[in-house]
Scaffold this active site. Sequence first.
Site, PDB file in Angstrom:
ATOM      1  N   GLU A   1       3.319  -0.177   1.215  1.00  0.00           N
ATOM      2  CA  GLU A   1       1.972  -0.304   2.277  1.00  0.00           C
ATOM      3  C   GLU A   1       2.403   0.827   3.132  1.00  0.00           C
ATOM      4  O   GLU A   1       3.478   0.904   3.737  1.00  0.00           O
ATOM      5  CB  GLU A   1       2.104  -1.505   3.072  1.00  0.00           C
TER       6      GLU A   1
ATOM      7  N   CYS B   1      -0.532  -2.276  11.167  1.00  0.00           N
ATOM      8  CA  CYS B   1      -0.741  -1.782  10.152  1.00  0.00           C
ATOM      9  C   CYS B   1      -2.322  -1.903  10.063  1.00  0.00           C
ATOM     10  O   CYS B   1      -2.878  -1.284   9.450  1.00  0.00           O
ATOM     11  CB  CYS B   1      -0.187  -2.270   9.038  1.00  0.00           C
TER      12      CYS B   1
END
Length: 528
Positions: free
Chosen positions: A266, A306
Amino acid sequence: MTELTGQSLIAGAQLAGNGGSTRAVDPSTGEKLAPDYSFLDSTQVDEAIAAAAAAFSSYRSTTPEARSRFLDAIAANIEAVREPLVERAMSETGLPQARLTGEVGRTVGQLRLFAEVVRTGNHHGARIDPALPDRTPAPRLDIRQRRVPLGPVVVFGASNFPLAFSVAGGDTASALAAGCPVIVKAHNAHPGTGEIVGRAIARAAEETGIDSGVFSLVYGPGSSVGQQLAADPRIAAIGFTGSRTGGLALAATAAARPVPIPVYAEMSSINPVILLEGALGDEGTGAQGLAAQFVTSLTGSSGQLCTAPGLVLVPTGAAGDAFVAATAELLREQSGQTMLTPSIAEAFDRGVSKLAAQDDVTEVAQGQPGQEANAPAPVVFTASAAALSSNSVLSEEIFGAASLLVRYADVDELAATLADVEGQLTTTIHAAKSDHEAAGRLLPTLEDLCGRILFNGWPTGVEVGHAMVHGGPFPATSAPATTSVGSLAIDRFLRPVAYQAIPASLLPEPVQDENPWSVVQMIDGKVR
């Protein structure tokens, strides 16, 4: 405070490194925190890899109950050290107590979720096509399928979630649930936090009779230790949360191996939020209400999430102008919060300066710097949709409390603008009932753009459950078909195997007719 050793954990044993050392730094004061954490050299790292490889055979064969007990024991052990764990994490990250206490809860919740996944057994993907000896023109043999663990997994601790995405976080929990030993490369910004959690895992293995080689925690530079782990042929997969640069470096190493392996990284996301006209008016939340929600979402945890809303698409006209004005007013009242590390704060300043220097970008408002160190002011800019499409700098992630408001003229321009945006973790639509037709037009585009679509919400905050997707097209992740959060994350560390005409006495439990583990089986296409 739990006494810390500054040493790695290799198969349950403490090991002092021979390759230099580091200390954590309190980002709010600049104070270096004891103890020194010694770095392993390549020979010592190899011990962790060898232990994981040796443990794989026995661990992959554990019963569902044994593996579930192990995961539950990890959760219980982390809860038992909650207070010293939160205290140390506060010192190493500058994150507030409430945020970290909640993160402990999320961490143990993930572990218990995967313990239940193991007990239920759906992850085996058991399928049985019984033999049809009388079928014409050719008989069918008995064919059965299940999924098996890949092998030892390396997990890289994340900077922004020292618990939920680090030593015992989602990658570790899902890999252990799949039957894979785990080696965690500790994040050097919060080494003490990592040691406390690592000990909890090692104790759980001892308490439940699991091979100690199933878990190791190693300290060292990512450029050397991380690359060694990624390149070793005994490692079967990698889980990573961090920068695009770091994720791509690992992916390149993994792809260049004689036998490439999957890297579940990620990396980068600005999480577009779309405000439609009706949502800004009386029929919806309204400009003032949406501005308040936006500022709260943007500034929480100093924007170091995020899923922070780094891009907000706002219609031109009076309603959009009201949102921008309300955002400016609220943001000026905000003070910066301490960021995770001095280097992250410096990177934030560089990103803000780079965005501000673009010809097509105008500052909307800026808050005040925080009183402590490494607490830059939150800031919001604005630009046109045409500028976003023509200048790639405008879509670069700034990790922290910075966002860009992009003004669009109509839904056609909005759709065209979104088509130029890179892959994302999330996209959000704010819409009133009068906006539903426009929202429906956008949904296919958003499905191609991201892994999670939100309606009348904000992207910060990720529920851990069975339906959650925390993933998305590149560069949000390196593996768009997967998720790093939720029970489906276990699939990353499994692969299917078919058994054709195997004698019943040799079949593994999930595909036996007696189904001793009581897992879900699909028999001749029908779930039972």
